[in-house]
Design a protein around this motif. Sequence first.
Motif, PDB file in Angstrom:
ATOM      1  N   LEU A 179       0.819  -1.209   0.000  1.00 62.45           N
ATOM      2  CA  LEU A 179       0.000   0.000   0.000  1.00 62.45           C
ATOM      3  C   LEU A 179       0.857   1.265   0.000  1.00 62.45           C
ATOM      4  CD1 LEU A 179      -2.948  -0.941   2.381  1.00 62.45           C
ATOM      5  CD2 LEU A 179      -3.079  -0.435  -0.055  1.00 62.45           C
ATOM      6  N   GLU A 180       2.063   1.161   0.530  1.00 63.60           N
ATOM      7  CA  GLU A 180       2.962   2.313   0.509  1.00 63.60           C
ATOM      8  C   GLU A 180       3.428   2.604  -0.915  1.00 63.60           C
ATOM      9  OE1 GLU A 180       7.147   3.519   2.656  1.00 63.60           O
ATOM     10  OE2 GLU A 180       5.738   2.217   3.731  1.00 63.60           O
ATOM     11  N   ILE A 181       3.685   1.551  -1.688  1.00 65.93           N
ATOM     12  CA  ILE A 181       4.063   1.731  -3.096  1.00 65.93           C
ATOM     13  C   ILE A 181       2.901   2.347  -3.870  1.00 65.93           C
ATOM     14  CG2 ILE A 181       4.816   0.550  -5.192  1.00 65.93           C
ATOM     15  CD1 ILE A 181       6.053  -1.599  -3.392  1.00 65.93           C
ATOM     16  N   ILE A 182       1.687   1.860  -3.603  1.00 61.99           N
ATOM     17  CA  ILE A 182       0.497   2.431  -4.249  1.00 61.99           C
ATOM     18  C   ILE A 182       0.350   3.895  -3.870  1.00 61.99           C
ATOM     19  CG2 ILE A 182      -2.022   2.331  -4.360  1.00 61.99           C
ATOM     20  CD1 ILE A 182      -1.821  -0.689  -3.922  1.00 61.99           C
ATOM     21  N   PHE A 183       0.633   4.223  -2.607  1.00 62.63           N
ATOM     22  CA  PHE A 183       0.521   5.599  -2.132  1.00 62.63           C
ATOM     23  C   PHE A 183       1.445   6.533  -2.915  1.00 62.63           C
ATOM     24  CE2 PHE A 183       2.233   8.871   0.780  1.00 62.63           C
ATOM     25  CZ  PHE A 183       1.069   9.580   1.051  1.00 62.63           C
ATOM     26  N   PHE A 184       2.716   6.162  -3.046  1.00 61.92           N
ATOM     27  CA  PHE A 184       3.669   7.033  -3.724  1.00 61.92           C
ATOM     28  C   PHE A 184       3.397   7.126  -5.227  1.00 61.92           C
ATOM     29  CE2 PHE A 184       6.345   6.325   0.088  1.00 61.92           C
ATOM     30  CZ  PHE A 184       6.635   7.654   0.368  1.00 61.92           C
ATOM     31  N   ARG A 185       3.027   6.010  -5.843  1.00 61.31           N
ATOM     32  CA  ARG A 185       2.764   6.069  -7.282  1.00 61.31           C
ATOM     33  C   ARG A 185       1.479   6.850  -7.559  1.00 61.31           C
ATOM     34  NH1 ARG A 185       0.782   0.566 -10.245  1.00 61.31           N
ATOM     35  NH2 ARG A 185      -1.434   0.891  -9.903  1.00 61.31           N
ATOM     36  N   SER A 186       0.525   6.846  -6.616  1.00 61.76           N
ATOM     37  CA  SER A 186      -0.694   7.628  -6.776  1.00 61.76           C
ATOM     38  C   SER A 186      -0.395   9.121  -6.706  1.00 61.76           C
ATOM     39  CB  SER A 186      -1.722   7.241  -5.709  1.00 61.76           C
ATOM     40  OG  SER A 186      -2.133   5.892  -5.861  1.00 61.76           O
ATOM     41  N   ILE A 187       0.522   9.500  -5.806  1.00 65.49           N
ATOM     42  CA  ILE A 187       0.926  10.903  -5.721  1.00 65.49           C
ATOM     43  C   ILE A 187       1.521  11.353  -7.048  1.00 65.49           C
ATOM     44  CG2 ILE A 187       2.556  12.506  -4.658  1.00 65.49           C
ATOM     45  CD1 ILE A 187       2.201  11.027  -2.038  1.00 65.49           C
ATOM     46  N   PHE A 188       2.435  10.548  -7.606  1.00 62.97           N
ATOM     47  CA  PHE A 188       3.063  10.894  -8.888  1.00 62.97           C
ATOM     48  C   PHE A 188       2.000  11.043  -9.969  1.00 62.97           C
ATOM     49  CE2 PHE A 188       4.891  10.118 -12.982  1.00 62.97           C
ATOM     50  CZ  PHE A 188       6.167  10.658 -12.927  1.00 62.97           C
ATOM     51  N   SER A 189       1.084  10.089 -10.038  1.00 64.12           N
ATOM     52  CA  SER A 189       0.084  10.077 -11.106  1.00 64.12           C
ATOM     53  C   SER A 189      -0.891  11.245 -10.994  1.00 64.12           C
ATOM     54  CB  SER A 189      -0.683   8.750 -11.082  1.00 64.12           C
ATOM     55  OG  SER A 189      -1.599   8.678 -12.144  1.00 64.12           O
TER      56      SER A 189
END
Length: 307
Positions: free
Chosen positions: A35-45
């Motif tokens: 979920l942390e990886i999803i969190f950071f990639r969501s910020i980028f997107s």
Amino acid sequence: MLKDITPGIRLMLLSTLLFAGMNACVKQLHHLPALEIIFFRSIFSIVASYVALRRLGVAPFGNNYRLLISRGSTGAVALVCYFLAIQHLPLATAVTAQYLAPIFTAVMGIWLVREPVRSWQWVFFALSFGGVVLVQQGGPATPSAGPAEPADLGLVYLGIGVLGALLSGLSYNAIRKLRGREHPLVIVFYFPLISLPLAALGCLFHWQTPQGMDWLWLLVCGAFTQGAQVAMTRAYQLERLSRVAPLNYLGMFYALGLGYVFFGENFGPVAYAGMAMVLLGVGLNAWYTSHVDARSASLPPAEEVVA
């Protein structure tokens, strides 16, 4: 065969390549919570999509709120299900469950977007999925990252993986229904808009601060994700679902190549037989739909046809 490679097919091929790169980044970041990886990639997107939309002069939040929220929510929950399956099941099992998504997409498209699946396409779908199963059976053994799950709990996570594939099918159908109604970047924007708060909530309970090169891998992961989402969204808007959805299976070839080059993964003859089945099924589906569509387009309108 080359003349059958339409812009929509090219975009889907690019999307699967970029998603494979994203998966490689996730593999590299295996020590971080999913979920942390999803969190950071969501910020980028979300930042990349918003900036691009403002530069294009497109309203970021669109007009078809119900469909956009449906795409974003089903896609976000599907992603969480997929990552949960990866964390608690053997990788081969989790990936095989996710590869049900193209079939769910095409089947649900019969009712949701009124796009029929022709009889021969069912044969090609079965051929491709059978090849995926062979590849997973013949691939390298993946040791569990932790203690083995109890059998009953394993079935629960398998069900979660299948649910993720089903939700992915709903998400892709929502993209198809938004064809011509919203800019592709607006559709992409709603995915991180919904997945970001979901991932943030999970991070409150399990957080591990990235170190050193982790930040670079997270940045590259976000870039791959954004490019893949844009290409996939446009592909689903340009082509019939049953034509482009099975191309997702080709992402397995990219993943196998990256695994061999960067992670030293080798495969046996059963896996290579499976690859051939996947390639044959996808190629036959693309050829068949192209020729049937061309033949249908050349026929006169129904009222002009005489016995």
